[in-house]
Design a protein around this motif. Structure first.
Motif, PDB file in Angstrom:
ATOM      1  N   GLN A 127       0.831  -1.209   0.000  1.00  0.00           N
ATOM      2  CA  GLN A 127       0.000   0.000   0.000  1.00  0.00           C
ATOM      3  C   GLN A 127       0.863   1.255   0.000  1.00  0.00           C
ATOM      4  OE1 GLN A 127      -2.620  -0.568   3.360  1.00  0.00           O
ATOM      5  NE2 GLN A 127      -3.612  -2.323   2.394  1.00  0.00           N
ATOM      6  N   ALA A 128       1.951   1.243   0.751  1.00  0.00           N
ATOM      7  CA  ALA A 128       2.855   2.399   0.782  1.00  0.00           C
ATOM      8  C   ALA A 128       3.513   2.606  -0.588  1.00  0.00           C
ATOM      9  CB  ALA A 128       3.918   2.214   1.864  1.00  0.00           C
ATOM     10  N   GLN A 129       3.919   1.522  -1.238  1.00  0.00           N
ATOM     11  CA  GLN A 129       4.515   1.628  -2.570  1.00  0.00           C
ATOM     12  C   GLN A 129       3.511   2.175  -3.582  1.00  0.00           C
ATOM     13  OE1 GLN A 129       5.902  -2.351  -3.223  1.00  0.00           O
ATOM     14  NE2 GLN A 129       7.822  -2.034  -2.100  1.00  0.00           N
ATOM     15  N   ALA A 130       2.270   1.723  -3.517  1.00  0.00           N
ATOM     16  CA  ALA A 130       1.238   2.224  -4.432  1.00  0.00           C
ATOM     17  C   ALA A 130       0.974   3.700  -4.181  1.00  0.00           C
ATOM     18  CB  ALA A 130      -0.049   1.412  -4.264  1.00  0.00           C
ATOM     19  N   ARG A 131       0.973   4.107  -2.908  1.00  0.00           N
ATOM     20  CA  ARG A 131       0.766   5.515  -2.555  1.00  0.00           C
ATOM     21  C   ARG A 131       1.910   6.371  -3.092  1.00  0.00           C
ATOM     22  NH1 ARG A 131      -1.044   4.292   2.103  1.00  0.00           N
ATOM     23  NH2 ARG A 131       0.968   4.172   3.130  1.00  0.00           N
ATOM     24  N   GLU A 132       3.136   5.877  -2.964  1.00  0.00           N
ATOM     25  CA  GLU A 132       4.303   6.600  -3.486  1.00  0.00           C
ATOM     26  C   GLU A 132       4.235   6.733  -5.007  1.00  0.00           C
ATOM     27  OE1 GLU A 132       7.182   8.168  -2.392  1.00  0.00           O
ATOM     28  OE2 GLU A 132       6.051   8.203  -0.518  1.00  0.00           O
ATOM     29  N   ALA A 133       3.836   5.669  -5.678  1.00  0.00           N
ATOM     30  CA  ALA A 133       3.738   5.704  -7.145  1.00  0.00           C
ATOM     31  C   ALA A 133       2.690   6.730  -7.582  1.00  0.00           C
ATOM     32  CB  ALA A 133       3.386   4.320  -7.691  1.00  0.00           C
ATOM     33  N   ARG A 134       1.544   6.768  -6.905  1.00  0.00           N
ATOM     34  CA  ARG A 134       0.521   7.763  -7.240  1.00  0.00           C
ATOM     35  C   ARG A 134       1.030   9.170  -6.970  1.00  0.00           C
ATOM     36  NH1 ARG A 134      -2.748   4.064  -4.554  1.00  0.00           N
ATOM     37  NH2 ARG A 134      -2.823   5.410  -2.722  1.00  0.00           N
ATOM     38  N   SER A 135       1.779   9.336  -5.877  1.00  0.00           N
ATOM     39  CA  SER A 135       2.317  10.646  -5.534  1.00  0.00           C
ATOM     40  C   SER A 135       3.322  11.107  -6.584  1.00  0.00           C
ATOM     41  CB  SER A 135       2.975  10.590  -4.158  1.00  0.00           C
ATOM     42  OG  SER A 135       3.513  11.838  -3.824  1.00  0.00           O
ATOM     43  N   ARG A 136       4.210  10.204  -7.030  1.00  0.00           N
ATOM     44  CA  ARG A 136       5.183  10.552  -8.070  1.00  0.00           C
ATOM     45  C   ARG A 136       4.485  10.893  -9.384  1.00  0.00           C
ATOM     46  NH1 ARG A 136       8.021   6.356  -5.765  1.00  0.00           N
ATOM     47  NH2 ARG A 136       7.338   4.900  -7.381  1.00  0.00           N
ATOM     48  N   GLU A 137       3.450  10.145  -9.721  1.00  0.00           N
ATOM     49  CA  GLU A 137       2.700  10.404 -10.952  1.00  0.00           C
ATOM     50  C   GLU A 137       2.026  11.779 -10.889  1.00  0.00           C
ATOM     51  OE1 GLU A 137      -1.239   8.563 -13.017  1.00  0.00           O
ATOM     52  OE2 GLU A 137       0.245   7.127 -12.278  1.00  0.00           O
ATOM     53  N   ALA A 138       1.455  12.106  -9.746  1.00  0.00           N
ATOM     54  CA  ALA A 138       0.815  13.421  -9.598  1.00  0.00           C
ATOM     55  C   ALA A 138       1.855  14.534  -9.639  1.00  0.00           C
ATOM     56  CB  ALA A 138       0.020  13.481  -8.296  1.00  0.00           C
ATOM     57  N   ALA A 139       3.014  14.322  -9.010  1.00  0.00           N
ATOM     58  CA  ALA A 139       4.068  15.339  -8.990  1.00  0.00           C
ATOM     59  C   ALA A 139       4.611  15.584 -10.399  1.00  0.00           C
ATOM     60  CB  ALA A 139       5.192  14.923  -8.055  1.00  0.00           C
ATOM     61  N   ALA A 140       4.654  14.555 -11.211  1.00  0.00           N
ATOM     62  CA  ALA A 140       5.175  14.704 -12.575  1.00  0.00           C
ATOM     63  C   ALA A 140       4.256  15.568 -13.435  1.00  0.00           C
ATOM     64  CB  ALA A 140       5.347  13.337 -13.230  1.00  0.00           C
ATOM     65  N   SER A 141       2.980  15.646 -13.074  1.00  0.00           N
ATOM     66  CA  SER A 141       2.044  16.438 -13.862  1.00  0.00           C
ATOM     67  C   SER A 141       1.796  17.823 -13.259  1.00  0.00           C
ATOM     68  CB  SER A 141       0.710  15.692 -14.001  1.00  0.00           C
ATOM     69  OG  SER A 141       0.102  15.578 -12.731  1.00  0.00           O
ATOM     70  N   ARG A 142       2.578  18.176 -12.259  1.00  0.00           N
ATOM     71  CA  ARG A 142       2.401  19.453 -11.586  1.00  0.00           C
ATOM     72  C   ARG A 142       2.759  20.607 -12.524  1.00  0.00           C
ATOM     73  NH1 ARG A 142       5.195  21.263  -5.916  1.00  0.00           N
ATOM     74  NH2 ARG A 142       4.325  23.351  -5.908  1.00  0.00           N
ATOM     75  N   VAL A 143       1.945  21.637 -12.487  1.00  0.00           N
ATOM     76  CA  VAL A 143       2.149  22.814 -13.330  1.00  0.00           C
ATOM     77  C   VAL A 143       2.362  24.014 -12.421  1.00  0.00           C
ATOM     78  CG1 VAL A 143       1.119  24.319 -15.076  1.00  0.00           C
ATOM     79  CG2 VAL A 143       0.676  21.852 -15.131  1.00  0.00           C
ATOM     80  N   GLU A 144       3.406  24.788 -12.702  1.00  0.00           N
ATOM     81  CA  GLU A 144       3.686  26.005 -11.937  1.00  0.00           C
ATOM     82  C   GLU A 144       3.061  27.188 -12.667  1.00  0.00           C
ATOM     83  OE1 GLU A 144       5.287  26.306  -9.050  1.00  0.00           O
ATOM     84  OE2 GLU A 144       5.847  24.201  -8.898  1.00  0.00           O
ATOM     85  N   PHE A 145       2.285  27.968 -11.965  1.00  0.00           N
ATOM     86  CA  PHE A 145       1.674  29.160 -12.532  1.00  0.00           C
ATOM     87  C   PHE A 145       2.345  30.387 -11.933  1.00  0.00           C
ATOM     88  CE2 PHE A 145      -1.642  25.986 -12.961  1.00  0.00           C
ATOM     89  CZ  PHE A 145      -2.078  26.210 -14.253  1.00  0.00           C
ATOM     90  N   PHE A 146       2.441  31.410 -12.727  1.00  0.00           N
ATOM     91  CA  PHE A 146       2.949  32.675 -12.211  1.00  0.00           C
ATOM     92  C   PHE A 146       2.229  33.802 -12.937  1.00  0.00           C
ATOM     93  CE2 PHE A 146       5.585  31.464 -15.752  1.00  0.00           C
ATOM     94  CZ  PHE A 146       5.763  32.642 -16.471  1.00  0.00           C
ATOM     95  N   THR A 147       2.251  34.966 -12.334  1.00  0.00           N
ATOM     96  CA  THR A 147       1.594  36.129 -12.908  1.00  0.00           C
ATOM     97  C   THR A 147       2.655  37.126 -13.330  1.00  0.00           C
ATOM     98  OG1 THR A 147      -0.258  35.784 -11.421  1.00  0.00           O
ATOM     99  CG2 THR A 147      -0.077  37.953 -12.463  1.00  0.00           C
ATOM    100  N   MET A 148       2.513  37.598 -14.557  1.00  0.00           N
ATOM    101  CA  MET A 148       3.435  38.629 -15.029  1.00  0.00           C
ATOM    102  C   MET A 148       2.795  39.987 -14.785  1.00  0.00           C
ATOM    103  SD  MET A 148       4.894  36.979 -18.516  1.00  0.00           S
ATOM    104  CE  MET A 148       6.020  38.309 -18.743  1.00  0.00           C
ATOM    105  N   VAL A 149       3.574  40.890 -14.258  1.00  0.00           N
ATOM    106  CA  VAL A 149       3.094  42.238 -13.993  1.00  0.00           C
ATOM    107  C   VAL A 149       3.531  43.124 -15.136  1.00  0.00           C
ATOM    108  CG1 VAL A 149       3.185  44.170 -12.392  1.00  0.00           C
ATOM    109  CG2 VAL A 149       3.219  41.826 -11.529  1.00  0.00           C
ATOM    110  N   ARG A 150       2.621  43.882 -15.647  1.00  0.00           N
ATOM    111  CA  ARG A 150       2.916  44.760 -16.782  1.00  0.00           C
ATOM    112  C   ARG A 150       3.256  46.149 -16.232  1.00  0.00           C
ATOM    113  NH1 ARG A 150      -1.685  46.055 -20.958  1.00  0.00           N
ATOM    114  NH2 ARG A 150      -0.623  45.192 -22.739  1.00  0.00           N
ATOM    115  N   GLY A 151       4.497  46.504 -16.246  1.00  0.00           N
ATOM    116  CA  GLY A 151       4.926  47.826 -15.792  1.00  0.00           C
ATOM    117  C   GLY A 151       4.652  48.042 -14.308  1.00  0.00           C
ATOM    118  N   GLU A 152       5.003  49.190 -13.846  1.00  0.00           N
ATOM    119  CA  GLU A 152       4.772  49.534 -12.447  1.00  0.00           C
ATOM    120  C   GLU A 152       3.678  50.570 -12.371  1.00  0.00           C
ATOM    121  OE1 GLU A 152       7.915  50.558  -9.812  1.00  0.00           O
ATOM    122  OE2 GLU A 152       9.264  49.168 -10.811  1.00  0.00           O
TER     123      GLU A 152
END
Length: 154
Positions: A127-152
């Motif tokens: 069960q721990a191995q299956a949980r780790e595999a699901r966690s790695r699979e989810a981490a591999a699909s992680r997307v980082e979002f950021f906001t760009m600021v236009r000027g000050e």
């Protein structure tokens, strides 16, 4: 998830019941075949299916609310002076019976160490191995979002 002898009996029981409930029926059937024949036992409550209300909390710690219902199967067995219970999500009556039988056997201090090593610990590792595999699979699909600021802003 190695269980130690210094844990309180309630804690050890809670842990092995959780591992057994998360195990697949085929895994429990295989373990039961290795433990056969079962000692004499009496069914106090045959496997029966019902519904339970699932509760949640807003934000994990806030106000409680009813999340919905789930189907649960339960049963109880007596082996000598020990009472074994089995609960599982869904309608699998045999799985609930196997959980109850293992619960009763695991309460026997003479049988518990061997059953922990041969049944519960291998299931917990899988069960721990299956949980780790699901966690790695989810981490591999992680997307980082950021906001760009236009000027000050002036």
């Amino acid at each position: 998830m190695r269980m130690t002898a210094c844990e309180r009996p309630e804690t050890r029981r809670r842990r092995w019941l959780a591992v057994l409930a998360r195990a697949g029926r085929d895994q429990l059937d295989q373990a039961a075949a290795r433990c056969a024949p079962w000692p004499a036992h009496e069914w106090l409550r045959g496997a029966e299916t019902g519904m339970v209300m699932l509760r949640g909390r807003v934000g994990g710690t806030g106000d409680a609310f009813n999340l919905g219902e789930a189907t649960v199967t339960r049963c109880a067995v007596r082996m000598g002076t020990r009472l074994g219970v089995g609960y599982t999500l869904g309608r699998d009556r045999r799985k609930a019976e196997l959980i109850a039988l293992f619960d009763a056997l695991l309460q026997d201090e003479a049988l518990a160490p061997a059953l922990m090593d041969e049944v519960v610990e291998p299931l917990a590792r899988a069960q721990a191995q299956a949980r780790e595999a699901r966690s790695r699979e989810a981490a591999a699909s992680r997307v980082e979002f950021f906001t760009m600021v236009r000027g000050e802003a002036a």
